[in-house]
Design an enzyme around this catalytic site. Structure first.
Site, PDB file in Angstrom:
ATOM      1  N   TYR A 267     -19.811 -29.032 -20.420  1.00  0.00           N
ATOM      2  CA  TYR A 267     -19.262 -30.197 -20.465  1.00  0.00           C
ATOM      3  C   TYR A 267     -17.741 -30.017 -20.393  1.00  0.00           C
ATOM      4  CZ  TYR A 267     -23.467 -31.874 -22.351  1.00  0.00           C
ATOM      5  OH  TYR A 267     -24.929 -32.196 -22.469  1.00  0.00           O
TER       6      TYR A 267
ATOM      7  N   SER B 211     -30.087 -39.290 -22.321  1.00  0.00           N
ATOM      8  CA  SER B 211     -30.066 -40.482 -21.261  1.00  0.00           C
ATOM      9  C   SER B 211     -30.990 -41.576 -21.482  1.00  0.00           C
ATOM     10  CB  SER B 211     -30.544 -40.074 -19.813  1.00  0.00           C
ATOM     11  OG  SER B 211     -30.197 -40.768 -18.862  1.00  0.00           O
TER      12      SER B 211
ATOM     13  N   LEU C 118     -30.066 -44.699 -21.332  1.00  0.00           N
ATOM     14  CA  LEU C 118     -29.523 -45.655 -20.859  1.00  0.00           C
ATOM     15  C   LEU C 118     -29.728 -45.567 -19.372  1.00  0.00           C
ATOM     16  CD1 LEU C 118     -26.187 -46.682 -22.593  1.00  0.00           C
ATOM     17  CD2 LEU C 118     -28.498 -47.487 -23.061  1.00  0.00           C
ATOM     18  N   ALA C 119     -30.700 -44.541 -18.939  1.00  0.00           N
ATOM     19  CA  ALA C 119     -30.979 -44.105 -17.773  1.00  0.00           C
ATOM     20  C   ALA C 119     -29.962 -44.084 -16.688  1.00  0.00           C
ATOM     21  CB  ALA C 119     -31.947 -45.064 -17.304  1.00  0.00           C
TER      22      ALA C 119
ATOM     23  N   LEU D  65     -29.496 -49.114 -17.662  1.00  0.00           N
ATOM     24  CA  LEU D  65     -30.134 -50.011 -18.878  1.00  0.00           C
ATOM     25  C   LEU D  65     -28.682 -50.405 -19.787  1.00  0.00           C
ATOM     26  CD1 LEU D  65     -33.033 -47.792 -19.940  1.00  0.00           C
ATOM     27  CD2 LEU D  65     -32.983 -50.168 -18.567  1.00  0.00           C
TER      28      LEU D  65
END
Length: 349
Positions: free
Chosen positions: A55, A206, A208-209, A213
């Site tokens: 990250y 994920s 919230l896709a 979403l």
């Protein structure tokens, strides 16, 4: 916030796990603000923090380490290894050579003597799973990690890893971290049932896709493809594409469900995976304090059977409205030579 036991580890974690992928160069570059977000999450009862070496090329781990300097004992800290960390060979993957080296780098960036959960970020078909498990087992015995798990592994690879561990007397994967959302329910077919049978903890990513979403992307509304996630992959957000149009149709139905509950779409989305008996914790990934605060408003949302039945009608159990980003594809699908006989041997006669 209620706590749940992480698989068979005996470690208790919050149902919300603070994901830190958006801390650093790819998201929030203000280290002090990121630290405030982390502290606010801890103050609200979140005791589980997930990061990864890749990250922002290690910057996220550095931010997390600085933020937890005086609160390390209060936090279950997870990170990951696999993706390349620099140019050249042998600087990524699941080999003993790379894992043993990179865990030291993660410990240094995190400013800690131990990692509670060390996860293999993706499968690696070039490395024998016994090699990976052996290296991770040694790290547990050395006290550098407390437990280890896998992320985005298909069910058959999870089973193989457990079989090898039992046969060779090695420690097992204790957790799996799969993508799981209202729009991506494919893991309900095999991954989640397998994790349950094997007594593994599950932390999902994920929810919230990839932003679909969040409520920002709606049917009939103008969509800015030049910023945020759409900027990274505009084709996935193009409303004229059939797949995107199908997603937006489903989103409208899910918005109606959320409205009926007096809740926002993100609150519904995050509550959904928590209702599955295999799921221990859902990773939330705020970039700003406002996003964290909005997410925390949904901690008390509890979906009843009627709501879950309606969701099943909109998105069938075990189905994907769209394939989630970042899912590992086996070589059997990505390498044509592995699924095609030589040309001269393809006929029956």
């Amino acid at each position: 916030m209620r706590l749940r036991v992480l698989g068979g580890t005996g470690i208790e974690v919050s149902p919300y796990c603070l994901g830190t992928m958006m801390f650093g160069a790819v998201g929030n570059t203000d280290h002090k603000e990121c630290a405030r977000i982390i502290h606010a999450a801890l103050d609200e009862g979140i005791n589980f923090v997930d990061t990864a070496d890749m990250y922002s090329a290690g910057e996220s781990e550095t931010i997390v380490g600085k933020a937890l300097r005086d609160r390390r004992d209060d936090v279950v800290l997870a990170t990951k290894v696999h993706f390349p960390m620099g140019e050249g060979p042998n600087r990524g993957g699941n080999s003993r050579r790379w894992i043993v080296r990179e865990v030291e780098e993660s410990l240094r960036r995190l400013g800690t003597d131990w990692i509670d959960l060390y996860q293999v970020h993706r499968p690696d078909h070039t490395t024998d799973i016994e090699e990976t498990l052996s290296a991770l087992t040694d790290l547990v015995r050395q006290g550098k990690i407390r437990a280890f798990g896998c992320s985005t592994f298909p069910a058959e690879e999870i089973v193989e890893a457990h079989h090898v561990a039992d046969r060779r007397g090695l420690h097992r994967f204790r957790t799996e971290q799969p993508p799981y959302s209202l729009l991506a329910r494919g893991v309900e077919r095999h991954v989640l049932p397998t994790a349950q049978r094997l007594g593994m903890g599950v932390l999902t990513w994920s929810p919230l896709a990839s932003g679909f979403l969040t409520g920002r992307y709606r049917k009939g509304l103008a969509m800015d493809l030049s910023s945020g996630r759409p900027q990274l992959n505009p084709a996935r957000f193009d409303p004229s594409a059939p797949l995107t149009a199908a997603k937006l149709d489903v989103v409208e139905e899910l918005v109606a469900v959320a409205d009926g509950l007096g809740r926002t779409l993100p609150e519904l989305a995050i509550a959904f995976p928590l209702a599955h008996p295999a799921v221990t914790s859902v990773i939330i990934g705020p970039r700003t304090m406002e996003q964290l605060q909005n997410t925390l408003k949904g901690v008390s949302v509890r979906l009843d059977d009627a709501v879950l039945d309606r969701i099943d009608e909109i998105v069938a159990p075990g189905s994907d409205v769209y394939p989630p980003d970042g899912v590992w594809a086996p070589p059997a699908l990505t390498t044509p030579a592995l699924r095609r006989r030589p040309a001269h041997a393809r006929s029956a006669a």
